[in-house]
Write a protein that holds these residues in place. Structure first.
Motif, PDB file in Angstrom:
ATOM      1  N   VAL A  61       0.857  -1.176   0.000  1.00  0.00           N
ATOM      2  CA  VAL A  61       0.000   0.000   0.000  1.00  0.00           C
ATOM      3  C   VAL A  61       0.895   1.228   0.000  1.00  0.00           C
ATOM      4  CG1 VAL A  61      -1.794   1.297   1.175  1.00  0.00           C
ATOM      5  CG2 VAL A  61      -1.787  -1.205   1.292  1.00  0.00           C
ATOM      6  N   GLY A  62       0.809   2.004  -1.048  1.00  0.00           N
ATOM      7  CA  GLY A  62       1.677   3.167  -1.145  1.00  0.00           C
ATOM      8  C   GLY A  62       0.909   4.408  -1.567  1.00  0.00           C
ATOM      9  N   LEU A  63       0.615   5.259  -0.686  1.00  0.00           N
ATOM     10  CA  LEU A  63       0.869   5.151   0.736  1.00  0.00           C
ATOM     11  C   LEU A  63      -0.341   5.661   1.502  1.00  0.00           C
ATOM     12  CD1 LEU A  63       1.344   8.381   1.338  1.00  0.00           C
ATOM     13  CD2 LEU A  63       3.710   7.869   0.713  1.00  0.00           C
ATOM     14  N   LEU A  64      -0.377   5.376   2.811  1.00  0.00           N
ATOM     15  CA  LEU A  64      -1.434   5.894   3.664  1.00  0.00           C
ATOM     16  C   LEU A  64      -1.037   7.291   4.164  1.00  0.00           C
ATOM     17  CD1 LEU A  64      -2.190   2.760   5.873  1.00  0.00           C
ATOM     18  CD2 LEU A  64      -3.303   3.452   3.747  1.00  0.00           C
ATOM     19  N   PRO A  65      -1.827   8.339   3.866  1.00  0.00           N
ATOM     20  CA  PRO A  65      -1.484   9.679   4.359  1.00  0.00           C
ATOM     21  C   PRO A  65      -1.781   9.772   5.859  1.00  0.00           C
ATOM     22  CG  PRO A  65      -3.035   9.753   2.498  1.00  0.00           C
ATOM     23  CD  PRO A  65      -3.013   8.359   3.007  1.00  0.00           C
ATOM     24  N   GLY A  96       1.130  12.498   2.484  1.00  0.00           N
ATOM     25  CA  GLY A  96      -0.011  12.722   1.616  1.00  0.00           C
ATOM     26  C   GLY A  96       0.182  14.000   0.825  1.00  0.00           C
ATOM     27  N   VAL A  97      -0.675  14.215  -0.154  1.00  0.00           N
ATOM     28  CA  VAL A  97      -0.643  15.459  -0.927  1.00  0.00           C
ATOM     29  C   VAL A  97      -1.239  16.557  -0.058  1.00  0.00           C
ATOM     30  CG1 VAL A  97      -1.453  16.630  -3.006  1.00  0.00           C
ATOM     31  CG2 VAL A  97      -0.789  14.214  -3.102  1.00  0.00           C
ATOM     32  N   VAL A 104      -9.742  18.248   3.120  1.00  0.00           N
ATOM     33  CA  VAL A 104     -10.537  17.494   4.094  1.00  0.00           C
ATOM     34  C   VAL A 104     -10.314  17.990   5.518  1.00  0.00           C
ATOM     35  CG1 VAL A 104     -10.619  15.458   2.631  1.00  0.00           C
ATOM     36  CG2 VAL A 104      -8.780  15.669   4.308  1.00  0.00           C
ATOM     37  N   GLY A 105      -9.672  19.142   5.663  1.00  0.00           N
ATOM     38  CA  GLY A 105      -9.488  19.714   6.980  1.00  0.00           C
ATOM     39  C   GLY A 105      -8.468  18.994   7.837  1.00  0.00           C
ATOM     40  N   ALA A 106      -7.506  18.283   7.197  1.00  0.00           N
ATOM     41  CA  ALA A 106      -6.555  17.483   7.964  1.00  0.00           C
ATOM     42  C   ALA A 106      -5.117  17.989   7.846  1.00  0.00           C
ATOM     43  CB  ALA A 106      -6.619  16.025   7.501  1.00  0.00           C
ATOM     44  N   ARG A 107      -4.892  19.070   7.138  1.00  0.00           N
ATOM     45  CA  ARG A 107      -3.530  19.567   6.970  1.00  0.00           C
ATOM     46  C   ARG A 107      -3.001  20.103   8.296  1.00  0.00           C
ATOM     47  NH1 ARG A 107      -1.341  22.975   1.790  1.00  0.00           N
ATOM     48  NH2 ARG A 107       0.841  23.170   2.452  1.00  0.00           N
TER      49      ARG A 107
END
Length: 292
Positions: A61-65, A96-97, A104-107
């Protein structure tokens, strides 16, 4: 011998995964990689299905953010898959990008801090430890898995920046590199990973997974040009290959000489037959790489 894999691109509908995974295993392919790509396909659910549909194939799995995930949940999912399918999961995590994370409010303010905290906690949880952390982003209070795996799955950190690659060497088994790198860039990245590994004092050489954009058969060169344009990568013989098995194997060996322990052949999004591509990689390219 260099490990050869291919990618099931998230531009393909999920319902095609079973046929590709089964074809890859039947052909003798060593590894099939999946992308968790916002907002297309999820990595863990796809990996679980691919592992269940096969009996030998390793699935990466490349990759999980990490901004999207609580580390305890990542550990639970990885431990479950490793216990169900021992030795067949390779798990990549990364920033992640950042634009997508913002959507998604996760930065987060410090992606490097988050990645380090997440990787260290994940590594310890999968090793069966009880973990208490009060970090900037990762906070755990006496958390331990009830069902840790007998041996942790291989954990890799994805990225390209010098600091991220050094972190990969320090806290994981190695690095998952972005595609579109020249052999010289892979060699430089491998050096950063090795530096981190040496700093950690952990034994053994790190793993380095590199990707090679590949096309074969009629229209191969045209498809490569189109794919590089889609990704806004300047056309270059050093970052992609269009040709037969001999030509592809020669490029794989260059990446292996640069430090890649695994080379994942990445088809173009418009490849006419992903199942045939997996067979080509396993039965035509891999023997030539091994012979080299």
């Amino acid at each position: 011998m260099t490990t050869i894999g291919t990618v099931f691109l998230p531009g393909l509908p999920p319902e095609q995964l079973r046929r590709v995974a089964e074809a890859a295993e039947a052909a003798g392919l060593e590894e099939l990689w999946l992308w968790e790509d916002c907002f297309r396909e999820a990595g863990v659910s796809a990996a679980a299905a691919a592992l269940a549909w096969t009996s030998r194939l390793r699935v990466g799995v490349g990759l999980l953010p990490v901004p999207l995930r609580n580390v305890a949940l990542t550990a639970m999912e990885a431990a479950t898959l490793e216990r169900l399918f021992p030795g067949r999961l390779r798990l990549g995590i990364g920033h992640g990008v950042l634009d997508w994370m913002g959507q998604v409010g996760a930065r987060v303010e410090s992606p490097m801090t988050l990645l380090q905290e997440h990787a260290e906690a994940l590594r310890d949880l999968l090793a069966g430890e009880r973990v208490t952390r009060q970090g900037r982003y990762v906070r755990l209070d006496g958390v331990a898995l009830d069902w840790p795996p007998s041996a942790p799955p291989e954990l890799l950190v994805g990225g390209i920046g010098k600091r991220t690659l050094a972190l990969a060497g320090r806290v994981s088994e190695g690095a998952l590199l972005v595609f579109g790198l020249t052999p010289a860039a892979v060699a430089a990245a491998t050096g950063h990973v090795a530096t981190g590994r040496a700093e950690s004092g952990r034994p053994g050489a790190p793993r380095v997974v590199a990707s090679l954009l590949t096309a074969t058969g009629p229209g191969a060169a045209e498809r490569i040009r189109g794919e590089l344009a889609r990704w806004e990568i300047a056309p270059s013989d050093d970052v992609a290959v269009a040709g037969d098995a001999e030509q592809v194997a020669a490029r794989v060996r260059r990446l292996a000489d640069a430090g890649a322990t695994t080379v994942v052949l990445q088809p173009t999004v418009d490849d006419p037959d992903p199942r045939e591509f997996a067979r080509f990689a396993a039965q035509e390219v891999q023997p030539l790489v091994g012979a080299g």
